[in-house]
Design a protein around this motif. Structure first.
Motif, PDB file in Angstrom:
ATOM      1  N   ILE A  31       0.822  -1.211   0.000  1.00 17.98           N
ATOM      2  CA  ILE A  31       0.000   0.000   0.000  1.00 17.98           C
ATOM      3  C   ILE A  31       0.855   1.260   0.000  1.00 17.98           C
ATOM      4  CG2 ILE A  31      -1.640   1.336   1.395  1.00 17.98           C
ATOM      5  CD1 ILE A  31      -2.813  -1.326   2.346  1.00 17.98           C
ATOM      6  N   LYS A 285     -21.211   6.313  -1.445  1.00 11.39           N
ATOM      7  CA  LYS A 285     -19.887   6.550  -2.007  1.00 11.39           C
ATOM      8  C   LYS A 285     -19.836   7.893  -2.723  1.00 11.39           C
ATOM      9  CE  LYS A 285     -18.835   1.645  -2.680  1.00 11.39           C
ATOM     10  NZ  LYS A 285     -18.486   0.589  -3.665  1.00 11.39           N
ATOM     11  N   GLN A 314     -10.946   8.462   1.289  1.00  7.77           N
ATOM     12  CA  GLN A 314     -10.589   7.327   0.434  1.00  7.77           C
ATOM     13  C   GLN A 314      -9.588   6.394   1.093  1.00  7.77           C
ATOM     14  OE1 GLN A 314      -9.593   7.907  -3.667  1.00  7.77           O
ATOM     15  NE2 GLN A 314     -11.132   9.512  -4.004  1.00  7.77           N
ATOM     16  N   ARG A 315      -8.577   6.948   1.743  1.00 12.12           N
ATOM     17  CA  ARG A 315      -7.571   6.085   2.376  1.00 12.12           C
ATOM     18  C   ARG A 315      -8.178   5.308   3.539  1.00 12.12           C
ATOM     19  NH1 ARG A 315      -4.470  10.730   1.285  1.00 12.12           N
ATOM     20  NH2 ARG A 315      -2.758  10.374  -0.176  1.00 12.12           N
ATOM     21  N   MET A 318     -10.323   2.532   2.182  1.00 10.54           N
ATOM     22  CA  MET A 318      -9.499   1.479   1.594  1.00 10.54           C
ATOM     23  C   MET A 318      -8.831   0.638   2.676  1.00 10.54           C
ATOM     24  SD  MET A 318      -5.965   0.919   0.981  1.00 10.54           S
ATOM     25  CE  MET A 318      -5.246   2.560   0.839  1.00 10.54           C
ATOM     26  N   GLY A 321     -11.144  -1.829   4.376  1.00 14.22           N
ATOM     27  CA  GLY A 321     -11.844  -2.794   3.543  1.00 14.22           C
ATOM     28  C   GLY A 321     -13.284  -2.436   3.253  1.00 14.22           C
ATOM     29  N   ALA A 323     -14.279   0.238   0.931  1.00  9.25           N
ATOM     30  CA  ALA A 323     -14.426   0.564  -0.492  1.00  9.25           C
ATOM     31  C   ALA A 323     -13.075   0.940  -1.055  1.00  9.25           C
ATOM     32  CB  ALA A 323     -15.418   1.716  -0.675  1.00  9.25           C
ATOM     33  N   MET A 324     -12.948   0.883  -2.376  1.00 10.88           N
ATOM     34  CA  MET A 324     -11.735   1.291  -3.075  1.00 10.88           C
ATOM     35  C   MET A 324     -12.055   2.482  -3.968  1.00 10.88           C
ATOM     36  SD  MET A 324      -9.238  -0.725  -2.151  1.00 10.88           S
ATOM     37  CE  MET A 324      -8.027  -0.511  -3.461  1.00 10.88           C
ATOM     38  N   GLY A 325     -11.205   3.507  -3.918  1.00 14.36           N
ATOM     39  CA  GLY A 325     -11.323   4.626  -4.818  1.00 14.36           C
ATOM     40  C   GLY A 325     -12.477   5.564  -4.548  1.00 14.36           C
ATOM     41  N   SER A 436      -4.839   9.283   6.911  1.00  7.38           N
ATOM     42  CA  SER A 436      -6.252   9.129   6.575  1.00  7.38           C
ATOM     43  C   SER A 436      -7.101   9.854   7.602  1.00  7.38           C
ATOM     44  CB  SER A 436      -6.648   7.647   6.517  1.00  7.38           C
ATOM     45  OG  SER A 436      -6.565   7.061   7.808  1.00  7.38           O
TER      46      SER A 436
END
Length: 530
Positions: A31, A285, A314-315, A318, A321, A323-325, A436
């Motif tokens: 990461i 989101k 976002q960080r 991520m 776990g 969501a991504m992006g 984050s």
């Protein structure tokens, strides 16, 4: 019996084995591209050395006194990054001389009487989860004949329940699970779930003004306290049970956040609720973090008052776990009275108006837990302190800090804080930290941002490097009109910035109160006041 870790957060059996920690290291490397060290092992409990006790308990208190090696180690300090690193390397030089476990108010009073006359410092100890140096004596220990860790773990009962007024009288040593199990027998719940819930205590929550379950309205334990009993070296203070009062400055407010410097909280009447039977959860989101912040503000100002309204950047999304992006707004409502579709649908509508995308809400009644984004986030939230211990063994700096500010200041504050942390870590660690942010609580007039930062450390220099990053972050908070803490208390760690935040004349008020209630100055010296 299950054992607490002598150096790390929580249960000893939750510390992963070497292979599991190596796998965590590989994930961090993927990461961040940081130079993650190979795993090392903490100093074992039986290999720890600590100074011999300097004092003996009087015969009248011998039955509630311990000088056991493990007992003293467990009561040496809290569980901040600084504490965990020192514990990992076997530094227990500041261990208390004695651990005392009073069984009732009479014994608390006896301890304070003896300590005042013998010039022995007394550090109230709840669950030992302080992350601000709230339960460890520093260099001032040498000015006292000895140090006692006063553990309220023998005082854990729910003493009374007033179902008519929805209140309960609970002893201060009850942990979150202990008090909830007893309240459940009456169909009630306190609904106060700080991240430390499993190990922290009611008295600790009150003494540190802890943040609880609700993201809006009932955000602090302050909102749940009806009255309390506090044993001071000068005698007992008991406040009157009232739903509200305009009769002068509130004595409860004086004790809330006092961190044990005025007296020892022994029990409190707290507001409780019927256990909720209707629940609604959803996640939204956002591709734009700025629009996600605007959506969160609009919901906080809507009068809907969700129980959960936590925005993950976002960080944060991520790393947990979720969501991504995308930034993710986690929403929740709960009630023991009515279905929640109307409230949730309106909140989702507001979020969509600000560019959010949601697959809709999940509605549940009766028992059950969420397995959606909200459920994944909650589990990651509770597991996070255990991850920190693994990262320490991998030679990483991993810590958190939180604050609160008004909405109009957030964008500028956020940019300054992220920049300060990344610049400081680049300077002292050779790499910019991963930073984050999430909102833990939101108000109509502002959010409570909670930051996590991870950076590579040099073994043996971890505390030096961490101190520079922590100072940079704290200075940025002060420079941009935020608070040094929203719910982690002041302790010894935050005191230099608390001294900047509080009105200068108010220091004299605190000192006068300290002199009146604790003339010998034995209670938790160095906390709040230098």
């Amino acid at each position: 019996m299950r054992r607490r870790s002598h150096w790390a957060w929580g249960w000893a059996d939750r510390f992963p084995d070497r292979d599991a920690r190596r796998a965590i290291g590989e994930q961090v490397r993927a990461i961040t591209s940081f130079d993650v060290k190979d795993v090392t092992e903490p100093v074992a409990l039986d290999a720890i050395t600590m100074p011999a006790p300097r004092i003996d308990a009087p015969p009248s208190l011998a039955a509630i006194t311990s000088i056991d090696h493990e007992d003293r180690a467990l009561h040496t300090r809290g569980r901040s990054y600084r504490d965990v690193v020192r514990g990992f390397y076997g530094d227990f030089a500041s261990a208390p001389d004695l651990v005392m476990r009073p069984r009732d108010e009479r014994e608390v009073d006896a301890i304070l009487d003896w300590a005042s006359s013998a010039r022995v410092a007394v550090v109230p100890f709840g669950g030992g989860t302080s992350v601000v140096g709230g339960v460890e004596m520093d260099e001032r220990r040498e000015t006292y004949a000895g140090v006692v860790s006063l553990d309220l773990g023998a005082m854990t009962r729910v003493l009374e329940v007033d179902a008519t007024s929805r209140a309960a009288r609970i002893q201060a040593g009850a942990t979150g699970p202990q008090l909830e199990a007893q309240l459940a027998q009456h169909g009630m719940s306190m609904r106060c779930y700080p991240q430390s819930f499993e190990h922290s205590t009611l008295g600790g929550w009150i003494a540190t003004r802890a943040g609880g379950h609700f993201a809006t309205v009932y955000t602090h334990v302050d909102d749940l306290v009806e009255s309390m009993r506090v044993v001071t070296p000068r005698g007992l203070i008991e406040t009157r049970r009232l739903p509200a009062s305009g009769a002068g400055p509130s004595p409860d407010r004086l004790m809330l956040g006092s961190e044990g410097i005025f007296g020892v909280i022994t029990d409190a009447w707290v507001r409780v609720q019927v256990r909720p039977t209707f629940r609604a959860s959803a996640s939204v989101k956002f591709t734009s973090y700025e629009r996600a912040v605007d959506a969160t503000r609009a919901i906080a100002q809507s009068g809907l008052f969700p129980s959960n309204c936590r925005l993950l950047d976002q960080r944060e999304a991520m790393m947990n776990g979720v969501a991504m992006g995308a930034s993710v707004l986690v929403l929740g409502f709960e009630s023991a009275d009515h279905p929640l579709e109307a409230w949730m649908e309106r909140a989702l509508s507001i979020a969509r108006e600000h560019g959010g995308e949601s697959e809709g809400a999940t509605y549940r009644s009766g028992a059950g837990s969420a397995d959606d984004a909200a459920g994944r986030w909650r589990q990651a939230f509770l597991d996070a302190p255990y991850l920190q211990s693994s990262l320490v063994s991998l030679g990483m700096i991993a810590d958190t800090f939180e604050t609160a500010c008004t909405w109009d200041r957030f964008a500028t504050l956020h940019a300054a804080v992220v920049r300060a942390v990344r610049d400081a870590s680049a300077r002292v660690c050779g790499a910019k930290a991963l930073v984050s942010c999430r909102f833990t609580h939101v108000y109509p007039d502002g959010p409570a941002p909670y930051y996590t930062f991870v950076a590579p450390a040099t073994r043996g220099r971890e505390l030096e490097q961490w101190t520079e990053i922590k100072r940079a972050a704290s200075d940025a908070l002060m420079a941009h009109g935020a608070t040094i803490t929203h719910h982690h208390a002041v302790g010894r760690l935050h005191r230099p910035w608390y001294e900047q935040e509080r009105p200068s004349l108010f220091e004299h008020v605190l000192r006068a109160t300290k002199r009146e209630l604790d003339p010998a100055g034995i209670l938790n010296p160095g906390v709040l006041l230098a």
